[in-house]
Structures are given as structure tokens and as C-alpha cells.
Design an enzyme around this catalytic site. Structure first.
Site, PDB file in Angstrom:
ATOM      1  N   ARG A 155      57.287  44.547  39.503  1.00 37.86           N
ATOM      2  CA  ARG A 155      57.140  43.651  40.655  1.00 37.86           C
ATOM      3  C   ARG A 155      55.685  43.246  40.886  1.00 37.86           C
ATOM      4  O   ARG A 155      55.363  42.068  41.045  1.00 37.86           O
ATOM      5  CB  ARG A 155      57.720  44.336  41.899  1.00 37.86           C
ATOM      6  CG  ARG A 155      57.690  43.459  43.153  1.00 37.86           C
ATOM      7  CD  ARG A 155      58.228  44.213  44.360  1.00 37.86           C
ATOM      8  NE  ARG A 155      59.673  44.330  44.296  1.00 37.86           N
ATOM      9  CZ  ARG A 155      60.334  45.462  44.039  1.00 37.86           C
ATOM     10  NH1 ARG A 155      59.661  46.578  43.794  1.00 37.86           N
ATOM     11  NH2 ARG A 155      61.646  45.505  44.033  1.00 37.86           N
ATOM     12  N   ILE A 156      54.774  44.207  40.907  1.00 37.71           N
ATOM     13  CA  ILE A 156      53.370  43.898  41.184  1.00 37.71           C
ATOM     14  C   ILE A 156      52.747  43.115  40.033  1.00 37.71           C
ATOM     15  O   ILE A 156      52.027  42.136  40.250  1.00 37.71           O
ATOM     16  CB  ILE A 156      52.577  45.187  41.459  1.00 37.71           C
ATOM     17  CG1 ILE A 156      53.085  45.845  42.741  1.00 37.71           C
ATOM     18  CG2 ILE A 156      51.079  44.895  41.573  1.00 37.71           C
ATOM     19  CD1 ILE A 156      52.514  47.223  43.014  1.00 37.71           C
ATOM     20  N   ASP A 175      55.825  45.636  28.287  1.00 37.65           N
ATOM     21  CA  ASP A 175      56.661  46.494  29.127  1.00 37.65           C
ATOM     22  C   ASP A 175      57.978  46.710  28.396  1.00 37.65           C
ATOM     23  O   ASP A 175      58.777  45.783  28.265  1.00 37.65           O
ATOM     24  CB  ASP A 175      56.915  45.840  30.488  1.00 37.65           C
ATOM     25  CG  ASP A 175      57.567  46.785  31.483  1.00 37.65           C
ATOM     26  OD1 ASP A 175      58.434  47.587  31.058  1.00 37.65           O
ATOM     27  OD2 ASP A 175      57.239  46.725  32.679  1.00 37.65           O
ATOM     28  N   ALA A 235      46.943  50.991  39.796  1.00 35.04           N
ATOM     29  CA  ALA A 235      48.253  51.632  39.695  1.00 35.04           C
ATOM     30  C   ALA A 235      48.162  53.110  40.057  1.00 35.04           C
ATOM     31  O   ALA A 235      48.308  53.494  41.219  1.00 35.04           O
ATOM     32  CB  ALA A 235      48.814  51.438  38.286  1.00 35.04           C
ATOM     33  N   ARG A 236      47.906  53.950  39.058  1.00 35.32           N
ATOM     34  CA  ARG A 236      47.744  55.382  39.260  1.00 35.32           C
ATOM     35  C   ARG A 236      46.536  55.848  38.456  1.00 35.32           C
ATOM     36  O   ARG A 236      46.401  55.525  37.275  1.00 35.32           O
ATOM     37  CB  ARG A 236      49.001  56.141  38.808  1.00 35.32           C
ATOM     38  CG  ARG A 236      50.173  56.015  39.781  1.00 35.32           C
ATOM     39  CD  ARG A 236      49.889  56.790  41.053  1.00 35.32           C
ATOM     40  NE  ARG A 236      50.995  56.753  41.998  1.00 35.32           N
ATOM     41  CZ  ARG A 236      51.106  55.876  42.987  1.00 35.32           C
ATOM     42  NH1 ARG A 236      50.194  54.927  43.126  1.00 35.32           N
ATOM     43  NH2 ARG A 236      52.123  55.939  43.830  1.00 35.32           N
ATOM     44  N   GLU A 265      41.520  62.488  43.495  1.00 34.04           N
ATOM     45  CA  GLU A 265      41.199  61.780  44.733  1.00 34.04           C
ATOM     46  C   GLU A 265      41.068  62.774  45.876  1.00 34.04           C
ATOM     47  O   GLU A 265      41.898  63.668  46.020  1.00 34.04           O
ATOM     48  CB  GLU A 265      42.289  60.742  45.046  1.00 34.04           C
ATOM     49  CG  GLU A 265      42.355  59.634  44.007  1.00 34.04           C
ATOM     50  CD  GLU A 265      43.319  58.505  44.374  1.00 34.04           C
ATOM     51  OE1 GLU A 265      43.972  58.592  45.434  1.00 34.04           O
ATOM     52  OE2 GLU A 265      43.408  57.542  43.593  1.00 34.04           O
ATOM     53  N   HIS A 284      41.208  53.557  46.837  1.00 38.02           N
ATOM     54  CA  HIS A 284      42.674  53.526  46.960  1.00 38.02           C
ATOM     55  C   HIS A 284      43.094  52.693  48.180  1.00 38.02           C
ATOM     56  O   HIS A 284      43.917  53.113  49.001  1.00 38.02           O
ATOM     57  CB  HIS A 284      43.245  54.941  47.058  1.00 38.02           C
ATOM     58  CG  HIS A 284      44.655  55.051  46.548  1.00 38.02           C
ATOM     59  ND1 HIS A 284      45.132  56.170  45.905  1.00 38.02           N
ATOM     60  CD2 HIS A 284      45.705  54.185  46.594  1.00 38.02           C
ATOM     61  CE1 HIS A 284      46.408  55.997  45.582  1.00 38.02           C
ATOM     62  NE2 HIS A 284      46.770  54.791  45.991  1.00 38.02           N
ATOM     63  N   ALA A 287      46.669  48.886  48.988  1.00 39.03           N
ATOM     64  CA  ALA A 287      47.876  48.711  49.807  1.00 39.03           C
ATOM     65  C   ALA A 287      47.609  48.875  51.297  1.00 39.03           C
ATOM     66  O   ALA A 287      48.526  49.186  52.062  1.00 39.03           O
ATOM     67  CB  ALA A 287      48.953  49.699  49.360  1.00 39.03           C
TER      68      ALA A 287
END
Length: 326
Positions: A155-156, A175, A235-236, A265, A284, A287
Site C-alpha cells: 500500500r505505501i 515484490d 519501513a523497519r 530505537e 521515526h 506516521a
């Protein structure tokens, strides 16, 4: 009849509080983010629900309250919740799919602009009195006319692709879970990650944090990229081998990076990343727009309300058909 109780692992937005208050659900906010504190509250208060952002929800926590029926994620990354254990215990897990997608896509685009124009270096030079830094800049680029490579096209990634295409960027991606015929965004899918790394001027990661993706992006990938390319990761943090990234930039394997997430983190204050002028850092915050916070908080609160009232769940992660409380 006593009120149902929800534990906030951290304080959340008023929008979620209002929904829970309207449904007569008591909110208890943890004073810190230690597992032992969570367990103590869960046991003593006999908590019915948990809402978490990034704090881990462990089996020990899920065992602490006999009343626990739902764990709601304020966001989409589920790597901090033991979903398998929750399912075994008959605990519903809910999430907020799409709640912060546009916010993260916009933040990623911002970082693309910043790394392309070497904003950290320019800002630092200007603050040091070097107004003429503009005459000495190297490795600065327009985004238009260049190729954006996506590793992960969910989605992102697709939202980012739409925005990047409007700037005149060519977007390619890898992907294994997506098919070209189902791709609505302007992304040309490649058969391998290596093809994307070889062709792209900018690489943006959109991978979940899983055992398979842990530190999966390392030196071999940096060496496969163009020496004029940059990496963006919203992302991560754990999907990138940080030591390899630092070494790759120092060795000139890539031009730079822009990071919103990190393996550890908060990012330790002794990290070399702080001193690297080729690296853009944000804590971070991809969002954390008003819109994303509202969406995720209300979706998480909705999940709690639906489960505790025995109603159909709008955003289920695990599918539980025979829970006793329904």
C-alpha cells in the site's frame, strides 16, 4: 456491572479516548514502557484490552489478565505483537490498515528530496557561515527523470509510486507477492531485487519486520546499487544492516541515505550516523501527522469497542470464529 478496561501502553490521541469514553470503557495509561509494569497493571486491573503503538505485546503480558480479549495495534506493523500466541489464547488482534499510509508515503517523498539535494550538508554549511556552498555542491539531483526503485510494493509503496510518477520519475519495483496485472500504481515490476538495485537512482524500502527480512539488506545490496544512488528507509530499521550501510557510504558504494527507522530505537547517541553529512535522519516520525494519528487511534479504539461489545470486527488481523465472549 463494572466497566471494561483498556490499557494504553503509551498515551494516545484524544480522538481514541473520546470513542472509548462514549462506550463506557475505562482507560488506564501505563506510567512507563517496561514489560514488568505492563504485567503488573494487567494483573491488578484485570485488563480487557490493550492498545499499543510500538511496545511489544508478549505472551507473558497476554497471560497476565484472564479478562484480556483484544490487542489493538495503533498502526500496521505487527512485529511487536505475538499474533500466533494471541490466536492460540483466543485473543483478537486488530490493526489500522491504511491509517498512516499516506503520511508515510509523503514522508518518504520528503526524504527523497532531502537526500537528492543533500539538505543536511547544505544546512550545516550555511549555519557555519558558508553561503557559497551552492557553488561547490556535488551529487545533487532533480527527482524528475530519475528512477525510483521500490523493494516492497504494498500500500505505501504504491502510494509513493503515484506521487513520484507525478514528478516525472520512472518507478520500478520488486515484490514477490505482487503481480503486474494486479498493479494499479505506475510501477514496473522486476523479476528480482538485483534488477531494481542495478537500475534505480534511489532505492526506497517498504518491507515488514520479520525473521526473513531481518538485516536482509546489506553490503551485497549496496555494492549492487549505482555508486550515485541513495537509500531511503521509512519501513523497519532492522531490515538494514547498519554497519554495512555506514561502511558502504564511507567506501563510496552509494552516495547517501535517509532514514526514519533504525535497528535500535532510540538511535544510540554514539552512532556514527549522527556525524555523517551524507545521511538524513528523522526519529521515526513518518506516521506522526495529525491525520495519520487520528486515523490509527480511532481505528484501534474501534477494534477494542467492537470486540468488547461482541460486534463484527472491522480490522481483524487473526480470524477467530468461536470466541467464548461472542
Amino acid at each position: 456491572m463494572s466497566k471494561k478496561k483498556v490499557l494504553f501502553t503509551v498515551e494516545l490521541d484524544q480522538s481514541g479516548r473520546d470513542l472509548l469514553d462514549q462506550n463506557d470503557i475505562e482507560i488506564i495509561v501505563s506510567p512507563d514502557q517496561k514489560e514488568e509494569t505492563f504485567i503488573k497493571i494487567l494483573k491488578e486491573e484485570k485488563i480487557d484490552a490493550i492498545i499499543t503503538r510500538v511496545d511489544p505485546i508478549t505472551p507473558a503480558m497476554m497471560d497476565a489478565s484472564p479478562n484480556l480479549k483484544v490487542v489493538a495495534k495503533h498502526g500496521v506493523g505487527l512485529d511487536n505483537i505475538d499474533v500466533d500466541y494471541a490466536t492460540k489464547k483466543g485473543i483478537q488482534v486488530t490493526w489500522a490498515p491504511g491509517g498512516n499510509a499516506n503520511s508515510v508515503a509523503e514522508h518518504t517523498l520528503m526524504l527523497l528530496f532531502m537526500v537528492a539535494r543533500r539538505v543536511r550538508h547544505v544546512d550545516q554549511e550555511l549555519r557555519g557561515g558558508n553561503y557559497n556552498v551552492r557553488y561547490t555542491l556535488k551529487n545533487t539531483y532533480e527527482l524528475g527523470g530519475h528512477t525510483l526503485g521500490l523493494i516492497g510494493c504494498g500500500r505505501i509503496g504504491q502510494m509513493l509510486a503515484e506521487k513520484a510518477a507525478c514528478l516525472g520519475m520512472k518507478v520500478i519495483g520488486y515484490d514477490p507477492y505482487q503481480k503486474q496485472e494486479n498493479m494499479k500504481a505506475p510501477i514496473t515490476l522486476k523479476d528480482s531485487k538485483e534488477e531494481v538495485l542495478k537500475e534505480a537512482d534511489f532505492i526506497s524500502l517498504h518491507l515488514p519486520g520479520t525473521p526473513e527480512t531481518h538485516r536482509s539488506f546489506g553490503m551485497a545490496d549496496f555494492k549492487a546499487m549505482k555508486k550515485t544512488a541513495s537509500l531511503v528507509n521509512c519501513a523497519r530499521g532492522e531490515v538494514v544492516n547498519t554497519e554495512d550501510l555506514i561502511e558502504a557510504i564511507k567506501a563510496g558504494e552509494i552516495v547517501g541515505a535517509a532514514l526514519d527507522v533504525f535497528e535500535q530505537e532510540p538511535l544510540p547517541m554514539d552512532s556514527p550516523l549522527y556525524d555523517m553529512e551524507e545521511v538524513i535522519l528523522t526519529p521515526h516520525t513518518a506516521a506522526t501527522t495529525r491525520e495519520a494519528v487520528y486515523n490509527c487511534c480511532t481505528m484501534a479504539a474501534t477494534g477494542v469497542i467492537e470486540v468488547l461489545k461482541g460486534e463484527p470486527v472491522s480490522y481483524p488481523v487473526n480470524h477467530l470464529d468461536n470466541l467464548e465472549y461472542r
